[in-house]
Design a protein around this motif. Structure first.
Motif, PDB file in Angstrom:
ATOM      1  N   TRP A 151       0.810  -1.210   0.000  1.00 39.15           N
ATOM      2  CA  TRP A 151       0.000   0.000   0.000  1.00 39.15           C
ATOM      3  C   TRP A 151       0.848   1.267   0.000  1.00 39.15           C
ATOM      4  N   MET A 152       0.297   2.339  -0.596  1.00 43.99           N
ATOM      5  CA  MET A 152       0.826   3.670  -0.345  1.00 43.99           C
ATOM      6  C   MET A 152       0.770   3.897   1.162  1.00 43.99           C
ATOM      7  N   ARG A 153       1.816   4.470   1.722  1.00 45.19           N
ATOM      8  CA  ARG A 153       1.905   4.574   3.176  1.00 45.19           C
ATOM      9  C   ARG A 153       0.706   5.293   3.791  1.00 45.19           C
ATOM     10  N   ALA A 154       0.234   6.350   3.136  1.00 44.93           N
ATOM     11  CA  ALA A 154      -0.871   7.125   3.699  1.00 44.93           C
ATOM     12  C   ALA A 154      -2.214   6.424   3.556  1.00 44.93           C
ATOM     13  N   GLN A 155      -2.274   5.337   2.800  1.00 43.64           N
ATOM     14  CA  GLN A 155      -3.543   4.627   2.623  1.00 43.64           C
ATOM     15  C   GLN A 155      -3.479   3.190   3.139  1.00 43.64           C
ATOM     16  N   ARG A 156      -2.516   2.908   3.981  1.00 46.97           N
ATOM     17  CA  ARG A 156      -2.448   1.562   4.547  1.00 46.97           C
ATOM     18  C   ARG A 156      -3.686   1.278   5.405  1.00 46.97           C
ATOM     19  N   PRO A 157      -4.215   0.065   5.333  1.00 49.62           N
ATOM     20  CA  PRO A 157      -5.382  -0.271   6.147  1.00 49.62           C
ATOM     21  C   PRO A 157      -5.054  -0.282   7.645  1.00 49.62           C
ATOM     22  N   HIS A 158      -6.094  -0.134   8.429  1.00 55.24           N
ATOM     23  CA  HIS A 158      -5.974  -0.178   9.882  1.00 55.24           C
ATOM     24  C   HIS A 158      -5.653  -1.595  10.356  1.00 55.24           C
ATOM     25  N   ALA A 159      -5.179  -1.702  11.579  1.00 57.69           N
ATOM     26  CA  ALA A 159      -4.943  -3.010  12.190  1.00 57.69           C
ATOM     27  C   ALA A 159      -6.275  -3.614  12.638  1.00 57.69           C
ATOM     28  N   VAL A 160      -6.345  -4.931  12.643  1.00 56.78           N
ATOM     29  CA  VAL A 160      -7.540  -5.621  13.136  1.00 56.78           C
ATOM     30  C   VAL A 160      -7.460  -5.678  14.653  1.00 56.78           C
ATOM     31  N   THR A 161      -8.335  -4.938  15.306  1.00 61.35           N
ATOM     32  CA  THR A 161      -8.338  -4.868  16.766  1.00 61.35           C
ATOM     33  C   THR A 161      -9.741  -5.073  17.300  1.00 61.35           C
ATOM     34  N   ARG A 162      -9.820  -5.642  18.485  1.00 59.62           N
ATOM     35  CA  ARG A 162     -11.104  -5.880  19.136  1.00 59.62           C
ATOM     36  C   ARG A 162     -11.418  -4.735  20.098  1.00 59.62           C
ATOM     37  N   PRO A 163     -12.606  -4.124  19.970  1.00 57.84           N
ATOM     38  CA  PRO A 163     -12.972  -3.059  20.902  1.00 57.84           C
ATOM     39  C   PRO A 163     -13.226  -3.613  22.299  1.00 57.84           C
ATOM     40  N   GLU A 164     -13.079  -2.774  23.286  1.00 60.48           N
ATOM     41  CA  GLU A 164     -13.291  -3.219  24.667  1.00 60.48           C
ATOM     42  C   GLU A 164     -14.756  -3.459  24.973  1.00 60.48           C
ATOM     43  N   ALA A 165     -15.644  -2.727  24.325  1.00 64.72           N
ATOM     44  CA  ALA A 165     -17.069  -2.865  24.612  1.00 64.72           C
ATOM     45  C   ALA A 165     -17.873  -2.429  23.402  1.00 64.72           C
ATOM     46  N   GLY A 166     -19.177  -2.691  23.447  1.00 67.13           N
ATOM     47  CA  GLY A 166     -20.062  -2.297  22.373  1.00 67.13           C
ATOM     48  C   GLY A 166     -21.238  -3.241  22.291  1.00 67.13           C
ATOM     49  N   PRO A 167     -22.226  -2.932  21.476  1.00 62.64           N
ATOM     50  CA  PRO A 167     -23.339  -3.860  21.275  1.00 62.64           C
ATOM     51  C   PRO A 167     -22.816  -5.229  20.872  1.00 62.64           C
ATOM     52  N   GLU A 168     -23.339  -6.268  21.486  1.00 60.19           N
ATOM     53  CA  GLU A 168     -22.789  -7.610  21.316  1.00 60.19           C
ATOM     54  C   GLU A 168     -23.835  -8.551  20.752  1.00 60.19           C
ATOM     55  N   HIS A 169     -23.371  -9.456  19.912  1.00 64.55           N
ATOM     56  CA  HIS A 169     -24.256 -10.460  19.338  1.00 64.55           C
ATOM     57  C   HIS A 169     -23.483 -11.759  19.132  1.00 64.55           C
ATOM     58  N   ARG A 170     -24.109 -12.865  19.481  1.00 66.77           N
ATOM     59  CA  ARG A 170     -23.520 -14.190  19.245  1.00 66.77           C
ATOM     60  C   ARG A 170     -24.523 -15.064  18.512  1.00 66.77           C
TER      61      ARG A 170
ATOM     62  N   ARG B  68     -15.579 -18.754  13.822  1.00 66.60           N
ATOM     63  CA  ARG B  68     -14.838 -20.010  13.915  1.00 66.60           C
ATOM     64  C   ARG B  68     -14.972 -20.797  12.614  1.00 66.60           C
ATOM     65  N   TYR B  69     -13.880 -21.395  12.153  1.00 65.83           N
ATOM     66  CA  TYR B  69     -13.907 -22.163  10.914  1.00 65.83           C
ATOM     67  C   TYR B  69     -14.528 -23.550  11.102  1.00 65.83           C
ATOM     68  N   VAL B  70     -14.228 -24.207  12.191  1.00 69.40           N
ATOM     69  CA  VAL B  70     -14.846 -25.523  12.435  1.00 69.40           C
ATOM     70  C   VAL B  70     -16.147 -25.327  13.203  1.00 69.40           C
ATOM     71  N   ARG B  71     -17.102 -26.174  12.926  1.00 74.72           N
ATOM     72  CA  ARG B  71     -18.410 -26.118  13.596  1.00 74.72           C
ATOM     73  C   ARG B  71     -19.001 -24.711  13.522  1.00 74.72           C
ATOM     74  N   TRP B  72     -18.913 -24.134  12.302  1.00 78.91           N
ATOM     75  CA  TRP B  72     -19.377 -22.757  12.138  1.00 78.91           C
ATOM     76  C   TRP B  72     -20.899 -22.628  12.212  1.00 78.91           C
ATOM     77  N   GLU B  73     -21.635 -23.752  12.136  1.00 80.39           N
ATOM     78  CA  GLU B  73     -23.090 -23.691  12.226  1.00 80.39           C
ATOM     79  C   GLU B  73     -23.587 -23.633  13.666  1.00 80.39           C
ATOM     80  N   GLU B  74     -22.689 -23.872  14.646  1.00 76.49           N
ATOM     81  CA  GLU B  74     -23.120 -23.939  16.046  1.00 76.49           C
ATOM     82  C   GLU B  74     -23.384 -22.552  16.623  1.00 76.49           C
ATOM     83  N   ALA B  75     -24.116 -22.523  17.724  1.00 77.31           N
ATOM     84  CA  ALA B  75     -24.652 -21.272  18.258  1.00 77.31           C
ATOM     85  C   ALA B  75     -23.586 -20.297  18.741  1.00 77.31           C
ATOM     86  N   ASP B  76     -22.399 -20.774  19.048  1.00 75.86           N
ATOM     87  CA  ASP B  76     -21.359 -19.880  19.566  1.00 75.86           C
ATOM     88  C   ASP B  76     -20.249 -19.617  18.548  1.00 75.86           C
TER      89      ASP B  76
END
Length: 381
Positions: free
Chosen positions: A238-257, A314-322
């Protein structure tokens, strides 16, 4: 016949290297621009790379320099003790030849080369057109200095500029063509403005989800839009100024499983699927995580938009509820599933069926098959 000459013969036979470029490739061999210290991938290394020094192993260095392979020439923007991210390289000769061929140059044309890197592409352009007709821009002063020294050693003299290539280089405009060796998420309006009507811009282009398309734009008359298609599958740094962000997990927020409705493998089934999905969910990036003791059983795809939304699937058992865990205002995995369905409903188009329009003010619109058929719902429009 030496290794490089055999490589050029192979590229010529395959059609990758046009006859009009053969002389330039002979006058400016790639090995003349490869630094004495390069980096090669090694699983045994903590950061994934080990150093290869020409003085220590000249045969291996020469074999790599004269091969149709990427040569990594810088890690972590040149900073020591970095995580081991490749930030500059010499591209595959076959890909370089193909990209240069896409410019459609003729004698007397003026070209702006963005992302000087080793200087090899600028050298090829100068060998074909003459140094007075080529300007090359590099954001990294150290790389620019090394490239200029290599160019001068070969008797080539394009104008080398240290600047941010996203702004182009107005002092030498207008150009008949702009050639970029770094990927963008957005084509700068400056590039279009600095290219003459009917001129061509060739650049790697991608979304945060799929850095995959080689774009060939044709510039319109003043005040008109530029239109072009994605002509090849090509992934560049990437052009340095357009590099994508890092993949990070937020500390909180609306949650769904819940379970996944789509096999995660299909989210990146091939480059065409990933490209199509990325067009619909621009701003979303993925990464993979796993536990070392059980990589296959614990492998997960993680998604992030860099603005507080995150998902893990999750890649294995991706149909399960969690199997799916989503956080934040956007349900990113749901968006991926919807984008995959959109791509399927349109016949699983290959990336070369897509195109891009860049308007004079910089707004860009992706379309499928025809500029009239914009990718509706895309966050690019």
């Amino acid at each position: 016949m030496d290794t490089y000459a055999r490589l050029l013969d192979e590229l010529s036979t395959s059609g990758a290297l046009g006859e009009e470029w053969r002389g330039a490739f002979e006058r400016a061999p790639r090995s003349a621009f490869i630094p004495d210290r390069v980096w090669i991938q090694a699983k045994s290394s903590p950061n994934g790379f080990v150093r290869l020094d020409r003085a220590v192993d000249p045969e291996r260095w020469e074999g790599l320099a004269d091969s149709d392979a990427v040569v990594v020439t810088q890690l972590d923007d040149g900073f020591e003790e970095g995580p081991g991210v490749a930030t500059s390289s010499a591209s595959l000769p076959s890909l370089v030849a193909m990209m240069l061929g896409r410019l459609g140059l003729s004698g007397g044309d003026r070209v702006l080369d963005i992302g000087t890197g080793t200087g090899w592409t600028a050298g090829l352009l100068a060998a074909r057109l003459g140094g007075d007709r080529v300007t090359t821009v590099e954001v990294d002063p150290e790389l620019a200095a090394q490239a200029e020294a290599a160019l001068r050693a070969q008797g080539l003299s394009p104008t080398v500029v240290v600047a941010d290539g996203l702004a182009g280089w107005e002092a030498s405009a207008p150009y008949d063509a702009i050639h970029s060796t770094a990927a963008v998420q957005r084509v700068p309006a400056e590039w279009v403005a600095q290219t003459r009507p009917g001129g061509v811009i060739v650049t790697p282009w991608g979304t945060t989800y799929a850095n995959a398309g080689l774009l060939r734009l044709v510039v319109g008359e003043p005040g008109e839009a530029a239109h072009g298609r994605f002509v090849e599958n090509a992934s560049f740094m990437w052009m340095r100024a357009q590099r994508p962000h890092a993949v990070t997990r937020p500390e909180a927020g609306p949650e769904h499983r819940g379970p996944a409705r789509l096999d995660p493998d299909l989210a990146i089934e091939n480059v065409h699927a990933a490209f199509g999905i990325g067009l619909r969910i621009s701003g979303v990036r993925y990464a993979h995580t796993w536990e070392p003791e059980d990589p296959a059983g614990t492998a997960r795809m993680q998604l992030s938009d860099g603005a507080g939304s995150w998902a893990s699937i999750r890649y294995v058992r991706w149909e399960e509820a969690d199997a799916v865990h989503q956080l934040g205002p956007r349900r990113l995995w749901d968006e991926v599933e919807s984008a995959r369905l959109w791509w399927e409903e349109r016949g699983k188009p290959e990336l070369t069926r897509f195109g891009l329009t860049v308007h004079p003010e910089g707004r860009q619109v992706v379309w499928l098959d025809d500029p009239r058929h914009s990718v509706s719902g895309s966050r690019l429009t």
